[in-house]
Design an enzyme around this catalytic site. Structure first.
Site, mmCIF file in Angstrom:
data_model
loop_
_atom_site.group_PDB
_atom_site.id
_atom_site.type_symbol
_atom_site.label_atom_id
_atom_site.label_comp_id
_atom_site.label_asym_id
_atom_site.label_seq_id
_atom_site.Cartn_x
_atom_site.Cartn_y
_atom_site.Cartn_z
ATOM 1 N N SER A 1 0.828 -1.201 0.000
ATOM 2 C CA SER A 1 0.000 0.000 0.000
ATOM 3 C C SER A 1 0.861 1.250 0.000
ATOM 4 O O SER A 1 2.008 1.240 0.490
ATOM 5 C CB SER A 1 -0.899 0.015 1.241
ATOM 6 N N TYR B 1 -2.648 -1.365 10.093
ATOM 7 C CA TYR B 1 -2.666 -1.690 8.663
ATOM 8 C C TYR B 1 -1.369 -1.248 7.985
ATOM 9 O O TYR B 1 -0.730 -2.035 7.265
ATOM 10 C CB TYR B 1 -3.870 -1.001 8.015
#
Length: 287
Positions: A178, A191
């Site tokens: 990400s 995350y």
């Protein structure tokens, strides 16, 4: 076409996750943008999180390029069956396998069922993930922290371990990381931490497997319109502005990300390993 859905009870389930694409409005755009050219002809791929979002777009594009696809997902059965139908409409075979990739036993089973159905395995796309928005690190419970790491990084280890005996020279492993790895995220602490671990895992595994002719790369999307975000991955009040802070001023669509996976999966990327591609609207380049 194969008709094979193996439904196992997930170890972990949260009512709002991973989120239904069938109920999401507006619908994400998964449709491949161009005709296939046989770049994955007769290959077999596992795509985790293939029921929706980026995973569905990858499954659709891989099928258009000639691959059979095993769609591994958690619990959104309606979405998974739609992804299966999309692959089959492209003239390829598909199976849908439900379960928790945080379970090593399930990962072993998913790979076994894939090889039993298709006879081989050439591409592993470790795409499934989960995220939870929290304003304060003290709000992250031990359960949530363990769950996020279990899904986002343990699952990649377990699936790769299970797949490795079947991956031959020329095979490809592609991991989804990400933009938060590079930019950070004040609301996605756990995350973002897992996504950083995925980059290190990708680079290390690439060095480990290069001698076997297996390439390992990653894709680091920016804000992409998928069920992950409105179903708990972002704060509700932030959804209306989702992606507007990128240089392009909008969120991306899954079919704008899937070509990065195709490139890394096929022979076009034969001299690339340990690399990360960045379909993120320019976000990783902005201050």
């Amino acid at each position: 076409m194969a008709d094979d859905t193996d439904v196992l009870v997930p170890q972990i389930h949260e009512d709002r996750l991973p989120g239904s694409e069938a109920k999401l409005e507006p619908k994400p755009d998964w449709n491949p943008r161009y005709p296939g050219s046989g770049r994955l002809k007769d290959k077999v791929a596992i795509v985790t999180g293939g029921d929706s979002g980026i995973g569905r777009a990858v499954a659709a594009l891989f099928a258009r390029e000639g691959a059979d696809v095993s769609i591994v997902y958690l619990c959104e059965h309606e979405d998974a069956q739609e992804s299966k139908r999309i692959v089959e409409k492209e003239g390829r075979r598909a199976i849908a396998i439900a379960g928790d990739i945080g379970s090593k036993a399930f990962c072993d089973e998913a790979v076994r069922r894939t090889v039993d159905a298709f006879g081989r395995l050439d591409i592993l796309v470790n795409n499934a993930g989960e995220q939870h928005s929290d304003r304060d690190i003290r709000d992250i419970t031990e359960e949530q922290l363990r769950r996020t790491f279990q899904t986002n990084i343990f699952g990649m280890f377990f699936l790769t371990q299970a797949a490795l005996p079947h991956l031959k020279q020329g095979a490809s492993v592609i991991n989804t990381t990400s933009v938060t790895t590079y930019k950070g995220s004040k609301h996605l602490l756990d995350y973002s931490s897992t996504k950083g671990a995925i980059v290190a895992f990708t680079r290390s595994l690439a060095k480990n497997l290069v001698k076997d002719g297996i390439r390992v790369n990653a894709v680091a999307p920016g804000p992409i319109w998928t069920p992950l975000n409105p179903y708990g991955g972002q704060e509700p009040e932030a959804i209306k502005d989702f992606g507007k802070d990128t240089p392009m001023g909008r969120p991306g669509q899954p079919n704008e990300v899937a070509p990065s996976f195709l490139f890394l999966a096929c022979d076009d990327a034969s001299y690339m390993t340990g690399q990360v591609l960045h379909p993120d609207g320019g976000e990783s380049t902005s201050s």
